[in-house]
Motif scaffolding. Structure first.
Motif, PDB file in Angstrom:
ATOM      1  N   LEU A 199       0.825  -1.208   0.000  1.00  0.00           N
ATOM      2  CA  LEU A 199       0.000   0.000   0.000  1.00  0.00           C
ATOM      3  C   LEU A 199       0.860   1.260   0.000  1.00  0.00           C
ATOM      4  CD1 LEU A 199      -3.051   0.408   2.389  1.00  0.00           C
ATOM      5  CD2 LEU A 199      -1.357   2.238   2.204  1.00  0.00           C
ATOM      6  N   ALA A 200       1.986   1.209   0.711  1.00  0.00           N
ATOM      7  CA  ALA A 200       2.823   2.407   0.893  1.00  0.00           C
ATOM      8  C   ALA A 200       3.808   2.619  -0.245  1.00  0.00           C
ATOM      9  CB  ALA A 200       3.594   2.287   2.214  1.00  0.00           C
TER      10      ALA A 200
ATOM     11  N   GLU B 232      -5.588  12.064   5.922  1.00  0.00           N
ATOM     12  CA  GLU B 232      -5.453  10.825   5.152  1.00  0.00           C
ATOM     13  C   GLU B 232      -5.087  11.187   3.715  1.00  0.00           C
ATOM     14  OE1 GLU B 232      -8.760   8.160   5.517  1.00  0.00           O
ATOM     15  OE2 GLU B 232      -7.525   6.417   4.983  1.00  0.00           O
ATOM     16  N   ILE B 233      -3.950  10.667   3.263  1.00  0.00           N
ATOM     17  CA  ILE B 233      -3.470  10.959   1.908  1.00  0.00           C
ATOM     18  C   ILE B 233      -4.164  10.049   0.905  1.00  0.00           C
ATOM     19  CG2 ILE B 233      -1.445  10.945   0.405  1.00  0.00           C
ATOM     20  CD1 ILE B 233       0.221  11.281   3.056  1.00  0.00           C
ATOM     21  N   ALA B 234      -4.231   8.780   1.283  1.00  0.00           N
ATOM     22  CA  ALA B 234      -4.867   7.747   0.459  1.00  0.00           C
ATOM     23  C   ALA B 234      -5.405   6.733   1.453  1.00  0.00           C
ATOM     24  CB  ALA B 234      -3.841   7.123  -0.476  1.00  0.00           C
ATOM     25  N   PRO B 235      -6.282   5.827   1.008  1.00  0.00           N
ATOM     26  CA  PRO B 235      -6.827   4.877   1.990  1.00  0.00           C
ATOM     27  C   PRO B 235      -5.711   4.148   2.740  1.00  0.00           C
ATOM     28  CG  PRO B 235      -8.043   4.726  -0.052  1.00  0.00           C
ATOM     29  CD  PRO B 235      -6.892   5.645  -0.327  1.00  0.00           C
ATOM     30  N   GLY B 236      -5.659   4.319   4.064  1.00  0.00           N
ATOM     31  CA  GLY B 236      -4.666   3.623   4.885  1.00  0.00           C
ATOM     32  C   GLY B 236      -3.340   4.334   5.004  1.00  0.00           C
ATOM     33  N   LEU B 237      -3.181   5.463   4.305  1.00  0.00           N
ATOM     34  CA  LEU B 237      -1.917   6.199   4.325  1.00  0.00           C
ATOM     35  C   LEU B 237      -2.182   7.622   4.810  1.00  0.00           C
ATOM     36  CD1 LEU B 237       1.153   5.881   3.167  1.00  0.00           C
ATOM     37  CD2 LEU B 237       0.282   7.282   1.284  1.00  0.00           C
TER      38      LEU B 237
ATOM     39  N   ALA C  12      12.105  15.384   8.764  1.00  0.00           N
ATOM     40  CA  ALA C  12      11.880  15.464   7.318  1.00  0.00           C
ATOM     41  C   ALA C  12      10.435  15.820   6.984  1.00  0.00           C
ATOM     42  CB  ALA C  12      12.255  14.131   6.675  1.00  0.00           C
ATOM     43  N   GLU C  13      10.265  16.341   5.774  1.00  0.00           N
ATOM     44  CA  GLU C  13       8.934  16.595   5.226  1.00  0.00           C
ATOM     45  C   GLU C  13       8.457  15.338   4.492  1.00  0.00           C
ATOM     46  OE1 GLU C  13       7.440  19.762   5.449  1.00  0.00           O
ATOM     47  OE2 GLU C  13       9.116  20.119   6.840  1.00  0.00           O
ATOM     48  N   ARG C  14       7.242  15.382   4.028  1.00  0.00           N
ATOM     49  CA  ARG C  14       6.689  14.323   3.171  1.00  0.00           C
ATOM     50  C   ARG C  14       6.779  12.940   3.827  1.00  0.00           C
ATOM     51  NH1 ARG C  14       7.454  13.636  -2.774  1.00  0.00           N
ATOM     52  NH2 ARG C  14       5.307  12.964  -2.491  1.00  0.00           N
ATOM     53  N   ILE C  15       6.504  12.900   5.111  1.00  0.00           N
ATOM     54  CA  ILE C  15       6.494  11.608   5.785  1.00  0.00           C
ATOM     55  C   ILE C  15       5.057  11.170   5.995  1.00  0.00           C
ATOM     56  CG2 ILE C  15       7.121  10.313   7.828  1.00  0.00           C
ATOM     57  CD1 ILE C  15       9.541  11.681   8.062  1.00  0.00           C
ATOM     58  N   ALA C  16       4.798   9.912   5.628  1.00  0.00           N
ATOM     59  CA  ALA C  16       3.466   9.346   5.816  1.00  0.00           C
ATOM     60  C   ALA C  16       3.554   8.159   6.765  1.00  0.00           C
ATOM     61  CB  ALA C  16       2.895   8.900   4.474  1.00  0.00           C
ATOM     62  N   VAL C  17       2.425   7.877   7.379  1.00  0.00           N
ATOM     63  CA  VAL C  17       2.368   6.711   8.273  1.00  0.00           C
ATOM     64  C   VAL C  17       1.273   5.767   7.791  1.00  0.00           C
ATOM     65  CG1 VAL C  17       0.864   7.934   9.917  1.00  0.00           C
ATOM     66  CG2 VAL C  17       2.136   5.894  10.660  1.00  0.00           C
TER      67      VAL C  17
END
Lengths: 362, 362
Positions: free
Chosen positions: B137-138, B169-174, B264-269
């Protein structure tokens, strides 16, 4: 075969150290191959060595007769040598037949009028002076043909021991035995303690060899006959005496108490307060040991952290115990036991369940 | 030196197994010489072997890069061979400098656009499918130059882990990472649990090699410089890569979280419910293990009698436990630990006090 007829000095007492006991109540330290008498439980000496040391007083005692299993002969000899004890003789039981046949062998190997002080090699006596004083006190009665048992003044309602009820006082500190009492239940044990007239039976006896053989002939003729035949056909090997195996095997396996002491006449008891323990469980050993400031009894490679009232003992791996209370932890090279002090009798269950392993861990 | 440029098939992810951890929180099983990743804790495979097995899926993963201590090279190679894992490369840290310098070495040894899945080799993940699904997914976000951390949905107010607060939420689950939070106190941990927007930081990351090197240059230039110099002067020995020791020693010993991820920038979980545990204490291992009908987790040569909710484990002597409750007993050939589950973090105290022994028991 020859009988013991040392001649030096005035009449003294021959200690008879019963060293044939087996048992696993202190498992994993005690095992079939290394029963309690061969272990260091309270210091640098084994129970056998401590027992021998207790009767080293040359004014009172001759060299000991030691009776143990033939399979343990070398271990016995090694431990006695380490403690600089030269036994008069080492009698090797071809098989285990309990204490009455063993003591019969000792009496047969002695001169008729030798005084024999029979005692287990796996009990603790903290106050050896009190013990020896009691033996000296009792020796006159024994020389005159009486039998003596040494009682222990009870300090708790113990259900694990037999008791001796005192009768009339024969001489200061020496009482007729009213009767022997088998291990009681809790209520009876408590009534004995309240009554004050009962002592624990410590399994320590004093008598002339001929007197003991006489009561054996009367009350346990099978044991007498088997022991006499085994003795007559015995083989001597230096200071070791090897009774005949076939003859000895015919002796009924009875304790000396049961076979004769509970039946004989002219039995006296000397009650003693001598810090005695049969060390019959880890709890009993815990009680007998000295404790640190947190009431822990610690020996071996052990790190206790915030433990209270624990018995922590290692003969093998490093043991680290954190925050424990009232626990027994005993570690050897190949087995570790963890049990509460309260449950320490349950070691028996473990040993039964482990009996089939066959790898020496039991 | 060469970079990783496997060419077979579509773009896949290179697992980076961090195997250099040390620690003694599972003492006496884990030791300086045998840290947790090399131990069999939950079955027949070591933690390293389990970790490698988790990323064996050839549709998703390439062969792993493994990074560990040079002193452990043979143990790592042996364990990987046993598990039939052929690493693409084994990078051997000349000294321990925490995770940021180690990951820098991995990124330097990879092609710029390789996707790297960085993970510790000493955590449990019960649901590997859930984990792999999260990685898949990531991967799109990471390919586009983002950094991903994998969060673990908390089931208790744990004070032993860092947390990640989810943003939009950026995308489902992210989700965007709102912020990283250091290990909280009890009250904050409870508020995080109630809030529901916080996940545990499991120390598992996904990014492109060039993206990671970019954030290192920006936020941890000392680490980048040291790792780059160590890599430039590295020596290859078959599939083993040995970075230059002097250069690597100059890297500040910082965790990847602290050095770059928290900045850092642009970090997703990607929050996952995957049965994760860092197995950071005997209590944590107890929770992760399957239990018998008395809630005991038992392994090795152990006889439990009437025990409840205990962790009983032996790699050495027979362990017999009678009537215990809520205790941890761990035995090895040369050391035994007994501690309540509740106190199992206190192993640290024991290890500190034993540190000077020098006999290998710590």
């Amino acid at each position: 075969v020859a009988t013991a007829t040392e001649t030096e000095g005035p009449r003294r007492i021959t200690p008879v150290l019963l060293c044939g006991g087996s048992g696993t109540r202190l498992w994993p330290l005690s095992r079939r191959a290394t029963p309690k008498q061969f272990l260091c439980l309270t210091g640098d000496e084994t129970m056998l060595q401590q027992t021998a040391g207790r009767v080293r007083d040359e004014a009172l005692f001759r060299r000991p007769l030691v009776i143990g299993a033939a399979t343990q002969a070398d271990e016995i000899a090694k431990q006695l040598a380490e403690a600089a004890v030269v036994p008069f003789r080492l009698i090797l039981e071809p098989c285990a037949r309990n204490t009455a046949p063993a003591v019969a062998l000792a009496a047969l190997a002695s001169a008729a009028d030798d005084l024999l002080l029979v005692m287990p090699s796996d009990s603790l006596i903290a106050d050896a002076d009190a013990f020896r004083a009691g033996v000296a006190l009792a020796s006159g009665w024994a020389e005159q043909g009486g039998l003596v048992t040494f009682g222990v003044r009870p300090d708790r309602a113990e259900t694990g021991y037999g008791y001796v009820k005192r009768g009339a006082e024969i001489a200061p500190g020496l009482f007729e035995v009213d009767r022997f009492v088998e291990k009681p239940d809790q209520a009876r044990a408590e009534s004995f303690l309240r009554d004050g007239g009962y002592d624990w039976n410590a399994g320590i006896f004093l008598f002339r060899a001929d007197v003991l053989l006489g009561v054996l002939r009367t009350f346990a003729p099978d044991i007498y006959a088997a022991a006499a035949a085994a003795h007559a056909a015995a083989r001597a090997d230096g200071d070791r005496l090897l009774p005949d195996a076939d003859a000895f095997a015919r002796a009924p396996p009875l304790s000396l108490d049961y076979a004769v002491m509970e039946k004989a006449e002219r039995i006296a008891v000397v009650p003693l307060d001598m810090g005695w323990s049969d060390v019959g469980s880890w709890q009993a050993l815990y009680e007998a040991l000295s404790k640190d400031g947190d009431d822990n009894a610690v020996s071996g490679d052990v790190l206790p952290i915030d433990c209270q009232a624990c018995l922590l003992k290692s003969d093998g791996p490093l043991v680290t115990a954190i925050g424990l209370k009232d626990l027994v932890v005993v570690a050897t090279r190949d087995a570790v036991l963890i049990v509460s002090r309260e449950d320490s009798q349950r070691v028996r269950e473990a040993v039964e369940r482990l009996a089939g392993r066959g790898d020496g861990t039991v």
